[in-house]
Design a protein around this motif. Structure first.
Motif, mmCIF file in Angstrom:
data_model
loop_
_atom_site.group_PDB
_atom_site.id
_atom_site.type_symbol
_atom_site.label_atom_id
_atom_site.label_comp_id
_atom_site.label_asym_id
_atom_site.label_seq_id
_atom_site.Cartn_x
_atom_site.Cartn_y
_atom_site.Cartn_z
ATOM 1 N N GLU A 1 0.812 -1.218 0.000
ATOM 2 C CA GLU A 1 0.000 0.000 0.000
ATOM 3 C C GLU A 1 0.848 1.274 0.000
ATOM 4 O O GLU A 1 0.317 2.370 0.087
ATOM 5 C CB GLU A 1 -0.957 -0.017 1.184
ATOM 6 C CG GLU A 1 -1.966 -1.149 1.060
ATOM 7 C CD GLU A 1 -3.055 -1.108 2.100
ATOM 8 O OE1 GLU A 1 -3.390 -0.006 2.575
ATOM 9 O OE2 GLU A 1 -3.567 -2.176 2.436
ATOM 10 N N ASP A 2 2.155 1.124 -0.135
ATOM 11 C CA ASP A 2 3.057 2.278 -0.163
ATOM 12 C C ASP A 2 2.925 2.988 -1.509
ATOM 13 O O ASP A 2 3.365 2.467 -2.539
ATOM 14 C CB ASP A 2 4.494 1.821 0.052
ATOM 15 C CG ASP A 2 5.508 2.951 0.039
ATOM 16 O OD1 ASP A 2 5.160 4.081 -0.381
ATOM 17 O OD2 ASP A 2 6.656 2.711 0.445
ATOM 18 N N PRO A 3 2.323 4.194 -1.532
ATOM 19 C CA PRO A 3 2.119 4.893 -2.794
ATOM 20 C C PRO A 3 3.417 5.369 -3.440
ATOM 21 O O PRO A 3 3.426 5.718 -4.618
ATOM 22 C CB PRO A 3 1.218 6.070 -2.424
ATOM 23 C CG PRO A 3 1.488 6.302 -0.972
ATOM 24 C CD PRO A 3 1.816 4.954 -0.390
ATOM 25 N N GLY A 4 4.507 5.367 -2.695
ATOM 26 C CA GLY A 4 5.790 5.721 -3.279
ATOM 27 C C GLY A 4 6.375 4.599 -4.122
ATOM 28 O O GLY A 4 7.229 4.823 -4.973
ATOM 29 N N LEU A 5 5.903 3.359 -3.888
ATOM 30 C CA LEU A 5 6.392 2.195 -4.631
ATOM 31 C C LEU A 5 5.374 1.641 -5.616
ATOM 32 O O LEU A 5 5.736 1.168 -6.682
ATOM 33 C CB LEU A 5 6.761 1.065 -3.655
ATOM 34 C CG LEU A 5 7.929 1.299 -2.722
ATOM 35 C CD1 LEU A 5 8.078 0.119 -1.768
ATOM 36 C CD2 LEU A 5 9.210 1.507 -3.512
ATOM 37 N N PHE A 6 4.104 1.664 -5.222
ATOM 38 C CA PHE A 6 3.059 0.997 -5.998
ATOM 39 C C PHE A 6 1.969 1.976 -6.415
ATOM 40 O O PHE A 6 1.551 2.812 -5.621
ATOM 41 C CB PHE A 6 2.405 -0.115 -5.172
ATOM 42 C CG PHE A 6 3.362 -1.186 -4.758
ATOM 43 C CD1 PHE A 6 3.631 -2.255 -5.594
ATOM 44 C CD2 PHE A 6 4.016 -1.130 -3.539
ATOM 45 C CE1 PHE A 6 4.513 -3.253 -5.213
ATOM 46 C CE2 PHE A 6 4.902 -2.114 -3.143
ATOM 47 C CZ PHE A 6 5.153 -3.183 -3.993
ATOM 48 N N ARG A 7 1.510 1.813 -7.654
ATOM 49 C CA ARG A 7 0.318 2.532 -8.104
ATOM 50 C C ARG A 7 -0.713 1.475 -8.486
ATOM 51 O O ARG A 7 -0.509 0.687 -9.412
ATOM 52 C CB ARG A 7 0.606 3.434 -9.307
ATOM 53 C CG ARG A 7 -0.652 4.241 -9.698
ATOM 54 C CD ARG A 7 -0.382 5.266 -10.780
ATOM 55 N NE ARG A 7 -0.319 4.611 -12.082
ATOM 56 C CZ ARG A 7 0.578 4.889 -13.021
ATOM 57 N NH1 ARG A 7 1.495 5.804 -12.827
ATOM 58 N NH2 ARG A 7 0.570 4.251 -14.172
ATOM 59 N N TRP A 8 -1.792 1.442 -7.726
ATOM 60 C CA TRP A 8 -2.883 0.504 -7.957
ATOM 61 C C TRP A 8 -3.963 1.208 -8.763
ATOM 62 O O TRP A 8 -4.461 2.249 -8.363
ATOM 63 C CB TRP A 8 -3.451 0.029 -6.625
ATOM 64 C CG TRP A 8 -2.504 -0.837 -5.858
ATOM 65 C CD1 TRP A 8 -1.531 -0.414 -5.000
ATOM 66 C CD2 TRP A 8 -2.418 -2.253 -5.896
ATOM 67 N NE1 TRP A 8 -0.843 -1.489 -4.502
ATOM 68 C CE2 TRP A 8 -1.375 -2.639 -5.033
ATOM 69 C CE3 TRP A 8 -3.133 -3.233 -6.587
ATOM 70 C CZ2 TRP A 8 -1.024 -3.972 -4.834
ATOM 71 C CZ3 TRP A 8 -2.774 -4.553 -6.381
ATOM 72 C CH2 TRP A 8 -1.737 -4.916 -5.518
ATOM 73 N N GLU A 9 -4.339 0.606 -9.871
ATOM 74 C CA GLU A 9 -5.394 1.161 -10.713
ATOM 75 C C GLU A 9 -6.587 0.205 -10.650
ATOM 76 O O GLU A 9 -6.427 -1.002 -10.803
ATOM 77 C CB GLU A 9 -4.905 1.295 -12.155
ATOM 78 C CG GLU A 9 -3.713 2.223 -12.291
ATOM 79 C CD GLU A 9 -3.148 2.280 -13.694
ATOM 80 O OE1 GLU A 9 -3.451 1.377 -14.512
ATOM 81 O OE2 GLU A 9 -2.387 3.210 -13.970
ATOM 82 N N GLY A 10 -7.769 0.740 -10.388
ATOM 83 C CA GLY A 10 -8.965 -0.104 -10.368
ATOM 84 C C GLY A 10 -9.094 -0.956 -9.130
ATOM 85 O O GLY A 10 -9.546 -2.085 -9.194
ATOM 86 N N GLY A 11 -8.694 -0.436 -7.988
ATOM 87 C CA GLY A 11 -8.791 -1.172 -6.726
ATOM 88 C C GLY A 11 -7.412 -1.385 -6.139
ATOM 89 O O GLY A 11 -6.409 -1.315 -6.829
ATOM 90 N N GLY A 12 -7.379 -1.647 -4.852
ATOM 91 C CA GLY A 12 -6.121 -1.824 -4.151
ATOM 92 C C GLY A 12 -5.703 -3.284 -4.053
ATOM 93 O O GLY A 12 -6.207 -4.143 -4.779
#
Length: 72
Positions: free
Chosen positions: A55-66
């Motif tokens: 869930e770290d937004p600095g590492l991961f970008r989730w599109e269409g849900g987490g």
């Protein structure tokens, strides 16, 4: 800086679900769950793959849900 790992929305074409995963500009594959995602990261040489905070937004970008969403 943009996240290096992009997890795209669940695939509407696959009856088992799954999400396309990019690391930098490389396509790693279609992950059907957290274990697939972590395996892709391990194979790509991503440091700390085994305990990375998904869930770290600095590492991961989730599109269409987490991280809890793997199918439509």
């Amino acid at each position: 800086m943009d996240p290096r790992i992009v997890i795209h929305p669940p695939s509407p074409d696959d009856p088992h679900g799954g999400r396309r995963v990019h690391y930098d500009s490389a396509i790693l594959g279609l992950a059907r769950g957290e274990s697939d995602l972590r395996e892709f990261l391990r194979r790509a040489g991503f440091p700390g793959w085994e305990d990375a905070d998904l869930e770290d937004p600095g590492l991961f970008r989730w599109e269409g849900g987490g991280p809890e969403t793997w199918s439509e």
